[in-house]
Design a protein around this motif. Structure first.
Motif, PDB file in Angstrom:
ATOM      1  N   ILE A   4       0.826  -1.237  -0.047  1.00 45.08           N
ATOM      2  CA  ILE A   4      -0.155   0.085   0.133  1.00 45.08           C
ATOM      3  C   ILE A   4       0.799   1.328   0.017  1.00 45.08           C
ATOM      4  CG2 ILE A   4      -1.837  -1.153   1.161  1.00 45.08           C
ATOM      5  CD1 ILE A   4      -1.043   0.232   3.935  1.00 45.08           C
ATOM      6  N   ILE A   6       0.601   5.143   1.035  1.00 44.60           N
ATOM      7  CA  ILE A   6      -0.106   6.184   1.989  1.00 44.60           C
ATOM      8  C   ILE A   6       0.698   7.608   1.869  1.00 44.60           C
ATOM      9  CG2 ILE A   6      -0.597   6.893   4.306  1.00 44.60           C
ATOM     10  CD1 ILE A   6      -1.692   4.302   3.192  1.00 44.60           C
ATOM     11  N   LEU A  71       2.650  -5.138   3.037  1.00 45.65           N
ATOM     12  CA  LEU A  71       2.010  -5.889   4.378  1.00 45.65           C
ATOM     13  C   LEU A  71       2.352  -7.335   4.480  1.00 45.65           C
ATOM     14  CD1 LEU A  71      -1.538  -4.423   3.227  1.00 45.65           C
ATOM     15  CD2 LEU A  71      -0.041  -3.426   5.315  1.00 45.65           C
ATOM     16  N   PRO A  79      -9.514  -4.328   2.375  1.00 50.57           N
ATOM     17  CA  PRO A  79      -9.667  -3.714   3.704  1.00 50.57           C
ATOM     18  C   PRO A  79     -10.897  -3.648   4.020  1.00 50.57           C
ATOM     19  CG  PRO A  79      -8.723  -2.046   2.271  1.00 50.57           C
ATOM     20  CD  PRO A  79      -8.691  -3.581   1.435  1.00 50.57           C
ATOM     21  N   ARG A  82     -11.315   2.132   3.685  1.00 50.87           N
ATOM     22  CA  ARG A  82      -9.950   2.979   3.299  1.00 50.87           C
ATOM     23  C   ARG A  82     -10.390   4.355   3.137  1.00 50.87           C
ATOM     24  NH1 ARG A  82      -7.227   1.418  -2.698  1.00 50.87           N
ATOM     25  NH2 ARG A  82      -9.244   2.358  -3.292  1.00 50.87           N
ATOM     26  N   PHE A  88      -5.720   6.269   4.847  1.00 52.03           N
ATOM     27  CA  PHE A  88      -5.586   5.218   6.076  1.00 52.03           C
ATOM     28  C   PHE A  88      -6.389   3.700   5.605  1.00 52.03           C
ATOM     29  CE2 PHE A  88      -7.011   2.930  10.068  1.00 52.03           C
ATOM     30  CZ  PHE A  88      -5.749   2.866  10.465  1.00 52.03           C
ATOM     31  N   HIS A  89      -5.779   2.633   5.895  1.00 48.24           N
ATOM     32  CA  HIS A  89      -6.471   1.356   5.427  1.00 48.24           C
ATOM     33  C   HIS A  89      -6.761   0.565   6.873  1.00 48.24           C
ATOM     34  CE1 HIS A  89      -4.928   2.168   1.600  1.00 48.24           C
ATOM     35  NE2 HIS A  89      -5.155   0.992   0.947  1.00 48.24           N
ATOM     36  N   TYR A  91      -8.088  -3.205   8.359  1.00 45.27           N
ATOM     37  CA  TYR A  91      -8.211  -4.488   8.005  1.00 45.27           C
ATOM     38  C   TYR A  91      -8.801  -5.354   9.561  1.00 45.27           C
ATOM     39  CZ  TYR A  91      -5.251  -3.863   4.017  1.00 45.27           C
ATOM     40  OH  TYR A  91      -4.505  -3.428   2.855  1.00 45.27           O
ATOM     41  N   GLY A 287      -0.490  -2.361  13.557  1.00 43.68           N
ATOM     42  CA  GLY A 287      -0.055  -1.689  12.051  1.00 43.68           C
ATOM     43  C   GLY A 287       0.870  -0.774  12.073  1.00 43.68           C
ATOM     44  N   CYS A 291      -1.287   4.944   8.835  1.00 44.47           N
ATOM     45  CA  CYS A 291      -1.025   4.324   7.592  1.00 44.47           C
ATOM     46  C   CYS A 291      -2.113   3.124   7.447  1.00 44.47           C
ATOM     47  CB  CYS A 291       0.334   3.743   7.357  1.00 44.47           C
ATOM     48  SG  CYS A 291       1.359   4.763   7.257  1.00 44.47           S
ATOM     49  N   TYR A 292      -1.999   2.188   8.410  1.00 44.93           N
ATOM     50  CA  TYR A 292      -2.861   1.082   8.264  1.00 44.93           C
ATOM     51  C   TYR A 292      -2.925   0.358   9.784  1.00 44.93           C
ATOM     52  CZ  TYR A 292       0.951  -2.399   8.485  1.00 44.93           C
ATOM     53  OH  TYR A 292       2.044  -3.024   8.906  1.00 44.93           O
TER      54      TYR A 292
END
Length: 585
Positions: A4, A6, A71, A79, A82, A88-89, A91, A287, A291-292
């Motif tokens: 990903i 960002i 990832l 995800p 998003r 930002f993701h 999950y 994470g 970002c995620y």
């Protein structure tokens, strides 16, 4: 490997980096393709499918706005939500369970608030789509075969009624006017105002205006307002901030009894002792901040917290931190023979109807002293006297030393840049303060634009960068997540060692105090009436004295050695009380 890209838009300043430096340096762009382009909002826009992960743009971006992240293979899926192409993701999600209190544990900026909005029905997730919002039918299919499938089916059918206690209770007076009583009467859908007021000890402030009550009182009013609504899913976002330890234990017990076969409860909390005390299950969220975020499967509370501290989820084969957070297996050793840095004798102070006394005590060279006591008992007033901010009426304090003081409430109106405020820290202690407190990316921000956690870390860094013999920090853990609190602990201890200086820390997070302190100062008395600084004790003696007043006991976790509160009335609780060993009996 899924990848990903960002772009933190608030950090992206194309006109200040030489007009889109990332676009000019990208090898794909230079080869004639368009991996990085100018977006409609004039910010950099990255096409993840074209990105090779070369790492040039995140390294060269002067503002740290770009993140190219590989990832884990296990995340090669869509995800749940998003925020745009380079946003930002998130999950997976925590799952509310009826009859259970489910905890959510993770760093700030990892997606906890987004997850709660989705579970509350306030945000319909887009399943990673940039163009459209998802539907509940798609979400139900996404979670097919999981507990969340039934939950979202219930949301779709309109059978979920949500009550939400927000994180920022200090904003309540800006949106609500009138007395505490009138506010609670408006939301009393269950007709249980009298019982809830009694349980949360709000009877003395019912006729006070909402704009005049303290942070701790606001927190308890927010808890009451949440519980008085007719809801079958209750969310509590940091329900113990501003509360002292006695109030935290009481609030935890209050929240715990809300979970019934008809009601599910989710709690986000950074005080690990309270999270451990109140929850049945815990989801670990991990994470990369901003970002995620990834939500783990539910764990038993003990295992979930230990997994978080260890940084590795064994059953999911996922390492999310390169080091474990360790606690002392034995009591911290007492500092002997180091000499006295500051002492006090026969201190008395009258503050309106409140009286404070400190018969006798001392802080030794090179030690960190934790200060514990209820709200309104005089802790801040005593620290102000040590800092020379407040005069005492009687007695004496040896004052031939330089003091650096971080107050409880930090002024946030200044328009000065962070780098200006932290000039001394940047020049002398970049490795000791700026890096471990993760302040590099906010140096160009204005003080008035900082979040609560950012402002707290700036204030801590500013305090520790001053040349002093004694450092006084009032509630440094406020607004910080678990990892930030423990990072602050290490920074304070390292700076005291580097400076051969001493510190006194006032805080309500017992795990934080346990982690950082050599000795304990206990303040006892009757809140808002009379307080007495009972002197400074060894960890065991001081904690025993303090816990006796709370009526609770502690033990060490056998796996992580972290402190854990025993359930009141449990076999171990009763045994330790009989033996008089309330602190890790």
């Amino acid at each position: 490997m899924p990848r990903i890209a960002i772009v933190e838009k608030d950090k992206c300043h194309p006109q200040q980096c030489g007009n889109y430096l990332c676009i000019r340096l990208c090898p794909i762009n230079r080869a004639g393709d368009e991996c990085i382009v100018k977006g409609d909002d004039s910010k950099a826009r990255i096409m993840p499918e074209l990105c090779t992960g070369c790492g040039i743009c995140p390294k060269k971006c002067p503002f740290g706005a770009i993140h190219i992240i590989n990832l884990p293979e296990e995340l090669d899926n869509t995800p749940i939500h998003r925020y745009g192409l380079n946003g930002f993701h998130l999950y997976n999600l925590p799952t509310p369970l009826f009859g259970k209190v489910v905890g959510v544990l993770g760093r700030n900026g990892i997606g906890k608030s987004t997850a709660i909005k989705i579970l509350a029905g306030a945000l319909v997730p887009n399943l990673g789509s940039e163009e459209r919002q998802g539907t509940y039918d798609e979400i139900i299919d996404y979670f097919k075969g999981q507990e969340a499938q039934l939950y979202f089916q219930t949301i779709k059918e309109g059978k979920i009624n949500v009550a939400y206690k927000p994180q920022a209770v200090e904003l309540i007076p800006k949106h609500s006017k009138g007395s505490v009583r009138s506010l609670l009467q408006k939301v009393d859908e269950k007709q249980q105002l009298s019982r809830v007021v009694k349980d949360l000890q709000l009877d003395k402030i019912l006729d006070h205006d909402i704009s005049t009550i303290s942070g701790g009182e606001l927190q308890r009013v927010a808890l009451a307002a949440t519980v008085l609504k007719k809801a079958n899913v209750c969310f509590f976002d940091e329900p113990t901030s501003y509360l002292d330890i006695k109030q935290r234990i009481r609030a935890a017990a209050f929240i715990q009894q809300l979970a019934t076969k008809d009601t599910a409860v989710i709690v986000i909390e950074h005080d690990l002792i309270i999270l451990d005390y109140v929850t049945d299950l815990v989801h670990v969220m991990y994470g990369e901040q901003a970002c995620y975020g990834i939500t783990s499967l539910p764990k038993s509370t003990k295992n979930g917290i230990n997994i978080y501290l260890g940084g590795y989820i064994k059953d999911e084969n996922m390492r999310f931190r390169d080091h474990a957070i360790a606690f002392h297996a034995k009591l911290p050793s007492d500092i002997q023979g180091q000499g006295t840095l500051v002492s006090w004798q026969g201190i008395k102070k009258q503050l309106g109807s409140f009286s404070l006394s400190a018969p006798k005590g001392e802080i030794r060279n090179g030690e960190v002293v934790g200060m514990l006591g209820e709200n309104g008992i005089g802790k801040t007033s005593f620290v102000k006297m040590l800092a020379g901010v407040l005069e005492w009426d009687e007695g004496s304090i040896s004052t031939k030393l330089k003091v650096s003081y971080k107050p409880q409430y930090i002024a946030s109106e200044s328009e000065a840049a962070v780098m200006t405020v932290l000039d001394a820290a940047l020049q002398k202690y970049s490795n000791q303060l700026i890096k471990p407190l993760e302040l590099g990316h906010i140096l160009e921000k204005r003080i008035c634009d900082l979040s609560g956690g950012e402002l707290q870390r700036v204030a801590i860094s500013e305090c520790l960068a001053r040349d002093a013999d004694l450092y006084l920090l009032d509630e440094p853990s406020a607004y910080l997540d678990v990892e930030q609190r423990l990072a602050v602990s290490k920074v304070i201890r390292d700076m005291m060692s580097l400076r051969a200086a001493s510190a006194m820390i006032v805080d309500h997070d017992l795990l934080f105090i346990d982690y950082i302190s050599d000795r304990i100062c206990v303040v006892d008395g009757d809140p808002a009436v009379q307080g007495e600084v009972r002197g400074i004790y060894s960890m065991e003696e001081g904690m025993n004295l303090f816990l006796e007043g709370l009526g609770i006991t502690f033990r060490r976790d056998t796996e992580s050695s972290r402190p854990r509160a025993n359930k009141v009335g449990s076999q171990l609780d009763q045994k330790q009380k009989v033996e008089g060993k309330l602190y890790y009996g």
